[in-house]
Design an enzyme around this catalytic site. Sequence first.
Site, PDB file in Angstrom:
ATOM      1  N   CYS A 140       0.687  -1.211  -0.105  1.00 58.49           N
ATOM      2  CA  CYS A 140      -0.159   0.080   0.002  1.00 58.49           C
ATOM      3  C   CYS A 140       0.878   1.367   0.036  1.00 58.49           C
ATOM      4  O   CYS A 140       1.467   1.433  -0.919  1.00 58.49           O
ATOM      5  CB  CYS A 140      -0.912  -0.051   0.987  1.00 58.49           C
ATOM      6  N   HIS A 147      -3.338  -5.072   0.890  1.00 54.69           N
ATOM      7  CA  HIS A 147      -3.030  -5.524   2.009  1.00 54.69           C
ATOM      8  C   HIS A 147      -2.959  -6.693   2.328  1.00 54.69           C
ATOM      9  O   HIS A 147      -3.962  -7.308   2.777  1.00 54.69           O
ATOM     10  CB  HIS A 147      -3.595  -4.818   3.280  1.00 54.69           C
ATOM     11  N   GLU A 150      -1.395  -8.369   4.358  1.00 52.84           N
ATOM     12  CA  GLU A 150      -1.158  -8.694   5.721  1.00 52.84           C
ATOM     13  C   GLU A 150      -2.469  -8.746   6.506  1.00 52.84           C
ATOM     14  O   GLU A 150      -2.242  -9.003   7.936  1.00 52.84           O
ATOM     15  CB  GLU A 150      -0.055  -7.787   6.324  1.00 52.84           C
TER      16      GLU A 150
END
Length: 243
Positions: free
Chosen positions: A96, A174, A176
């Site tokens: 990002c 994202h 994660e």
Amino acid sequence: MHTALVLVHDADLSRGHRLVGTLRPALEAQGLTVVVGTTVGPSPLLTDLPDPATLRTLVVMGSGAAAYDDTVPWLGAELAYLRRAVDAGTPVLGVCFGGQALSRVLGGVVSEAPAGEHGFLDVETADPALVPAGPWFEYHGDRFTVPPGAVEVARTSRAVQAFVAGPHLGVQFHPEIDPGAFSAWEETWELTGPPPPEAAALVPGLRREIADREPEAAAACARLVEAFLARADELQAEDETAA
């Protein structure tokens, strides 16, 4: 070199460790020791970071700051550190804001997007072995261009979603995301102010969906990290053979 440095953008590293989310187990599954660092704080914390040439990989995470805003006090130093990593040939994974910073260092352009993207979205991918179609979690209002000499890997109708440049990978989404990372985001919003109203209205539903999708999202993150590092190894082997 068995260290993965993950740069978060939070002076509170106890929260910063949560921001790493599923990237920690994904990197550890590849035999790497994960070190979490930050460039944000009252002192020049770059002095505490290792020489990027000694790292197996550098991962740069998201931020509420804009990667094009040179009034951000720590941005210039972080871009310089990122440039050192690129010059050293250390594989960089930009997530990002991190993907935007990587684009900028490589000569791309970062700007506010006409419309943000929020939630789990599929992407159009030219390399599903590296970046599958998803769904991937999006939460951004800015976007990057593909830097000169880089190759676009994935996109949506609103923004480029991934590019490669040598061993480096920048992504707009994202990988994660997990409940712990999202709760850390919410804590930072309490300090810095809430996201825009159109995004804030989605938060309760997104929180539930992140929890529901946690196992599949973690597996997708693990595959992405494995493919990113394998690709970097292949490129390094090719360079050594050519030399």
